[in-house]
Design a protein around this motif. Structure first.
Motif, PDB file in Angstrom:
ATOM      1  N   ASP A 224       0.855  -1.191   0.000  1.00 26.09           N
ATOM      2  CA  ASP A 224       0.000   0.000   0.000  1.00 26.09           C
ATOM      3  C   ASP A 224       0.892   1.243   0.000  1.00 26.09           C
ATOM      4  N   LYS A 225       1.405   1.584  -1.179  1.00 19.25           N
ATOM      5  CA  LYS A 225       2.385   2.668  -1.288  1.00 19.25           C
ATOM      6  C   LYS A 225       1.774   4.029  -0.979  1.00 19.25           C
ATOM      7  N   LYS A 226       0.493   4.201  -1.316  1.00 18.67           N
ATOM      8  CA  LYS A 226      -0.157   5.482  -1.046  1.00 18.67           C
ATOM      9  C   LYS A 226      -0.216   5.769   0.449  1.00 18.67           C
ATOM     10  N   LYS A 227      -0.613   4.747   1.222  1.00 19.87           N
ATOM     11  CA  LYS A 227      -0.690   4.947   2.669  1.00 19.87           C
ATOM     12  C   LYS A 227       0.700   5.066   3.283  1.00 19.87           C
ATOM     13  N   ALA A 228       1.663   4.355   2.712  1.00 20.85           N
ATOM     14  CA  ALA A 228       3.039   4.462   3.201  1.00 20.85           C
ATOM     15  C   ALA A 228       3.559   5.879   2.977  1.00 20.85           C
ATOM     16  N   TYR A 229       3.299   6.416   1.795  1.00 20.99           N
ATOM     17  CA  TYR A 229       3.719   7.781   1.458  1.00 20.99           C
ATOM     18  C   TYR A 229       3.029   8.778   2.392  1.00 20.99           C
ATOM     19  N   LYS A 230       1.728   8.584   2.607  1.00 14.56           N
ATOM     20  CA  LYS A 230       0.970   9.465   3.492  1.00 14.56           C
ATOM     21  C   LYS A 230       1.528   9.413   4.912  1.00 14.56           C
ATOM     22  N   ALA A 231       1.867   8.190   5.369  1.00 15.72           N
ATOM     23  CA  ALA A 231       2.434   8.027   6.716  1.00 15.72           C
ATOM     24  C   ALA A 231       3.784   8.732   6.821  1.00 15.72           C
ATOM     25  N   ALA A 232       4.576   8.667   5.754  1.00 14.39           N
ATOM     26  CA  ALA A 232       5.884   9.337   5.752  1.00 14.39           C
ATOM     27  C   ALA A 232       5.723  10.853   5.828  1.00 14.39           C
ATOM     28  N   LYS A 233       4.797  11.379   5.044  1.00 17.93           N
ATOM     29  CA  LYS A 233       4.559  12.830   5.074  1.00 17.93           C
ATOM     30  C   LYS A 233       3.987  13.266   6.422  1.00 17.93           C
ATOM     31  N   ASN A 234       3.182  12.388   7.035  1.00 19.24           N
ATOM     32  CA  ASN A 234       2.635  12.692   8.360  1.00 19.24           C
ATOM     33  C   ASN A 234       3.751  12.762   9.399  1.00 19.24           C
ATOM     34  N   LEU A 235       4.719  11.844   9.302  1.00 23.39           N
ATOM     35  CA  LEU A 235       5.858  11.878  10.225  1.00 23.39           C
ATOM     36  C   LEU A 235       6.665  13.157  10.022  1.00 23.39           C
ATOM     37  N   LEU A 236       6.875  13.540   8.772  1.00 27.55           N
ATOM     38  CA  LEU A 236       7.636  14.762   8.496  1.00 27.55           C
ATOM     39  C   LEU A 236       6.921  15.985   9.064  1.00 27.55           C
ATOM     40  N   LYS A 237       5.581  15.959   9.050  1.00 28.16           N
ATOM     41  CA  LYS A 237       4.798  17.066   9.601  1.00 28.16           C
ATOM     42  C   LYS A 237       4.938  17.109  11.120  1.00 28.16           C
ATOM     43  N   VAL A 238       4.901  15.919  11.755  1.00 22.68           N
ATOM     44  CA  VAL A 238       5.000  15.842  13.221  1.00 22.68           C
ATOM     45  C   VAL A 238       6.419  16.134  13.688  1.00 22.68           C
TER      46      VAL A 238
END
Length: 453
Positions: A224-238
């Motif tokens: 699930d690359k879309k959710k993985a990418y979203k999770a990565a961007k979420n970590l960068l935001k946090v």
């Protein structure tokens, strides 16, 4: 049994003995019956048992404890010590009987129950081990974790996960419990539960970087690359200063053709002391492959590799060598191949690539030296004899070339192209030795094979 428990048991044993022995004897008075003698005798046998166990004479320890039982059979510590010695002797039936007797006399004694649990565990008697450890969980959380482990062995995964959840809630997260949890998820193949658990952890503690990274990895693992990418961007935001997130982000940026962002992530990852060398080597290797397909970014590759020389492993150097070889830069290709070989000196493919490249660069002396060394490692590889023969022919050592080429032919099996190359070089060697007849004969053999291909 845990080391702290063993120490505690020893202390308990030493403390118990004075209670039932020394404290009851008045050594200032001569006894008017035989009770004093009995106490003295009991104490002597008991300490003899401890001594014999200490020097691993478990049979003698058992004999001494049996004497104690003959004098006084109402002390649970005797059955406890008997059980320990029988357990060490692997006489599990006798150990179980003795320890069950001790437990019946003191049902809430942790040390008695712990030793009985060990007896069951040693025998792989998981059902009785579970029954016993359930009595121990009130004493220490480690027992509860052991219970979860037993449930895993019994394939009672839901019960094991419930216990791990309880322990996490009460005591916080731990590496050992996380490892067990991941083992369960891997066994059951339940990726959804694993991901749900990580998502809940992040909801409870958004600043925990490790959980974010695990979630990115798990999403990637299930494709699930879309959710993985979203999770990565979420970590960068946090955590905008996170370095580890770039180990994932550079891949997503490359997939989305956001090359500048990808290059920035690559640079951050490769320059971060927190990230280990293996991970950095993987990042660099991926970027080398990208540049091989997109040569317009070679200047970025040159800049990056210049900054991280100490982080390149043998695989990365090998891939860089292939990249520069395709790009036509033989010198850089050779330099990288040689560094890869320095790190991994027995890699036959690297040895072959270096020798062939040196032949192509007309560095014949280097080929002779390198192939001679390689033949000591791989004496049955015909390609090494061939390149050695080619190089020696080129520097006029035709006699030695002939000898090596003939030897190499003996190792050649089902490779017509290489066989033709051998015959061509044999023709050159014989010509150099003024044996024109044989030179012509081998030249014809080579031509005949090539004509059939």
């Amino acid at each position: 049994m845990r080391p702290t428990q063993s120490i505690a048991i020893l202390l308990m044993t030493l403390l118990l003995v004075p209670c039932f022995a020394v404290a009851q004897v008045n050594f200032n008075n001569r006894p008017d019956d035989d009770l004093g003698n009995v106490e003295d005798e009991f104490q002597e046998y008991f300490f003899e048992a401890l001594k014999q166990k200490g020097i691993e004479n478990y049979d003698r320890a058992v004999d001494a404890l049996q004497q104690c039982l003959n004098l006084d059979s109402k002390k649970p510590v005797i059955y406890f010590e008997l059980g320990k010695n029988y357990n060490l002797l692997k006489n599990y039936g006798a150990a179980e009987d003795a320890l069950k007797k001790a437990v019946s006399m003191q049902p809430d004694n942790e040390w008695f129950l712990d030793e009985l649990y060990d007896v069951y565990y040693q025998q792989d008697d998981i059902n009785n081990a579970i029954k016993t450890i359930k009595q121990l969980v009130k004493y220490h959380p480690d027992y509860k974790e052991d219970l979860a482990s037993l449930y895993v062995r019994e394939e009672r995964y839901k019960q094991a996960l419930d216990i791990l959840d309880e322990l996490d809630e009460e005591y916080g997260l731990s590496e050992s419990r996380d490892a067990m949890r991941n083992d369960i998820y891997s066994i059951t193949g339940n990726a959804d539960d694993r991901i749900e658990n990580l998502e809940q952890r992040i909801a409870n503690n958004p600043n925990n970087e490790e959980n974010h990274l695990k979630l990115i990895y798990r999403y990637s693992q299930v494709g699930d690359k879309k959710k993985a990418y979203k999770a990565a961007k979420n970590l960068l935001k946090v955590k905008p200063d996170s370095k580890f997130v770039h180990l994932a982000l550079y891949k997503f940026y490359l997939q989305d053709n956001e090359v500048e962002k990808a290059i920035n992530s690559v640079k951050i990852a490769l320059s971060s002391p927190e990230i280990n060398a293996d991970a950095k080597a993987k990042v660099l290797s991926d970027f080398v492959k990208f540049v091989a397909k997109n040569p317009e970014y070679e200047s970025d590759l040159v800049e990056i590799t210049a900054q991280v020389d100490e982080n390149k492993d043998a695989q990365t150097h090998s891939e860089l060598g292939q990249y520069y070889l395709k790009a036509g830069d033989k010198v850089k290709a050779l330099t990288n191949f040689q560094e890869a070989l320095r790190q991994n000196p027995d890699d036959f493919k690297l040895i072959k690539d270096i020798l062939l490249l040196q032949l192509d660069m007309n560095d014949f002396n280097a080929v002779v030296s390198g192939s001679n060394e390689a033949l000591e490692l791989y004496p049955a590889q015909p390609i090494l004899y061939l390149v050695n023969g080619v190089a020696k022919n080129q520097i006029g050592q035709h006699e030695e070339a002939l000898e090596n080429l003939q030897m190499g032919l003996d190792f050649l099996i089902d490779n017509p192209q290489m066989e033709a190359d051998f015959y061509s070089e044999l023709s050159i060697a014989y010509k150099g030795l003024n044996n024109i007849t044989k030179s012509d004969a081998f030249a014809k053999k080579a031509q005949a094979i090539k004509a059939q291909q």
